[in-house]
Scaffold this motif. Structure first.
Motif, PDB file in Angstrom:
ATOM      1  N   SER A 134       0.819  -1.212   0.000  1.00 17.84           N
ATOM      2  CA  SER A 134       0.000   0.000   0.000  1.00 17.84           C
ATOM      3  C   SER A 134       0.852   1.261   0.000  1.00 17.84           C
ATOM      4  O   SER A 134       2.004   1.265   0.449  1.00 17.84           O
ATOM      5  N   ARG A 135       0.246   2.339  -0.486  1.00 12.42           N
ATOM      6  CA  ARG A 135       0.899   3.646  -0.426  1.00 12.42           C
ATOM      7  C   ARG A 135       0.834   4.236   0.982  1.00 12.42           C
ATOM      8  O   ARG A 135       1.788   4.855   1.445  1.00 12.42           O
ATOM      9  N   ALA A 164       6.420   3.614  -6.220  1.00 12.43           N
ATOM     10  CA  ALA A 164       5.379   4.481  -5.681  1.00 12.43           C
ATOM     11  C   ALA A 164       5.690   4.853  -4.235  1.00 12.43           C
ATOM     12  O   ALA A 164       6.569   4.274  -3.588  1.00 12.43           O
ATOM     13  N   ASN A 165       4.961   5.831  -3.710  1.00 10.79           N
ATOM     14  CA  ASN A 165       5.078   6.175  -2.301  1.00 10.79           C
ATOM     15  C   ASN A 165       4.629   4.985  -1.450  1.00 10.79           C
ATOM     16  O   ASN A 165       3.901   4.113  -1.904  1.00 10.79           O
ATOM     17  N   GLY A 166       5.053   4.966  -0.215  1.00 11.89           N
ATOM     18  CA  GLY A 166       4.627   3.909   0.690  1.00 11.89           C
ATOM     19  C   GLY A 166       5.572   2.729   0.664  1.00 11.89           C
ATOM     20  O   GLY A 166       6.794   2.879   0.807  1.00 11.89           O
ATOM     21  N   ASP A 168       6.697   0.671  -1.708  1.00  7.84           N
ATOM     22  CA  ASP A 168       7.740   0.661  -2.736  1.00  7.84           C
ATOM     23  C   ASP A 168       8.930   1.519  -2.324  1.00  7.84           C
ATOM     24  O   ASP A 168      10.087   1.076  -2.357  1.00  7.84           O
ATOM     25  N   SER A 169       8.646   2.755  -1.966  1.00 13.97           N
ATOM     26  CA  SER A 169       9.714   3.696  -1.631  1.00 13.97           C
ATOM     27  C   SER A 169      10.474   3.274  -0.381  1.00 13.97           C
ATOM     28  O   SER A 169      11.702   3.413  -0.307  1.00 13.97           O
TER      29      SER A 169
END
Length: 296
Positions: A134-135, A164-166, A168-169
């Motif tokens: 999730s972000r 993506a933010n969350g 992933d980052s």
């Protein structure tokens, strides 16, 4: 770049022209097989076909004109490739040795005809582990994502994410901080990515293509297919890209799925459908599971 690769780019890549109806990989293969079978052209010289040649291969007049029109874009292709190379980008086609074997083997004719890249393409050939989530992360989800990133670096995996933010980052930052490497499949413009020594950015279809929901879902499939295993840091139940991408993986069997056992409805629902719960993550290599398939 070989003649065959140029032919594939002409037929299967929009080359910055958003309204051009290009061929799928399956359609390209059908054309190649027909041309080879009739010995009208070597498969690598498809770009020399005229509309009359294409009709002789069993295509109707409209389809033949469409294919011939795509093949006539030689100057457009050269200009597109020149502009791309000047900015540090490159292309790898489905018929190139540099194309990621995990994607071609697992996805077959549904694999993207062309991937555009920024960074070291040799990362495609290394062992990979995928991370999705999730972000809007809760603290346990962030710790899980960061642990995946760190362990990937320590155990010699390339981390694959969507950038993506969350989740992933968080995983990407932890992997790079630990000295690892990352492949990022972006759903947005590759042109907006900044070069990094240990990151390979990848975009399906073109460097200039903007974010869209279909592109996001397609890149999720590539992430799941690239990994020897896929870990889910946090997932909402019944909604969002993490949920739908993971369900698609569980149906297709691209990679075994391991989900953080955080007590959420999303985690429980994925486990019912074949994912393996992870209560304590100490090693990525030790995660082993027969991925059972359940009706979804």
């Amino acid at each position: 770049m070989t003649a065959a690769e140029r032919g594939l780019l002409l037929l299967c890549c929009q080359l910055g022209e958003a309204d051009v109806p290009v061929l799928t990989m399956a359609q390209f293969r059908t054309l190649s097989v027909r041309a080879h079978a009739q010995s009208s052209r070597p498969a690598g010289l498809l770009r020399e076909l005229t509309a009359r040649d294409v009709q002789a291969l069993g295509y109707g007049a409209d389809a033949a004109e469409r294919i011939a029109g795509l093949l006539a874009r030689e100057q457009r292709l050269d200009a597109y490739l020149d502009a791309m190379h000047r900015r540090g980008f490159d292309a790898v086609t489905r018929i190139s040795p540099a194309y990621p074997p995990a994607i071609s083997e697992k996805m077959g004719m549904s694999a993207p005809p062309v991937l555009f890249t920024l960074g070291d393409q040799t990362l495609f050939q290394r062992r990979c582990v995928a991370l999705v989530g999730s972000r809007a992360l809760h603290a346990p989800g962030r710790r899980f994502a960061e642990t995946v990133g760190r362990l990937a670096a320590e155990e010699g995996y390339v981390l694959v994410s969507g950038g993506a933010n969350g989740a992933d980052s968080a995983a990407q930052a932890a992997c790079l901080a630990a000295g690892g490497s990352v492949i990022v499949f972006t759903a947005g413009r590759l042109l907006d990515c900044a070069a990094h020594a240990h990151v390979l950015y990848v975009s399906e279809g073109g460097c200039e293509l903007p974010f869209s929901t279909p592109r996001a879902m397609s890149r999720n499939h590539l992430i799941h297919a690239m990994g020897e295993k896929t870990l889910v840091a946090q997932c909402a139940c019944g909604t969002g890209g993490t949920w739908h991408g993971t369900l698609d993986n569980l149906r297709a069997g691209w990679s075994p799925v391991f989900v953080s056992d955080d007590g959420s409805d999303g985690s429980r629902a994925l486990c019912v459908r074949g994912a393996q719960p992870v209560r304590e993550l100490r090693s990525l290599t030790e995660l082993q599971s027969e991925q059972l398939q359940f009706p979804v």
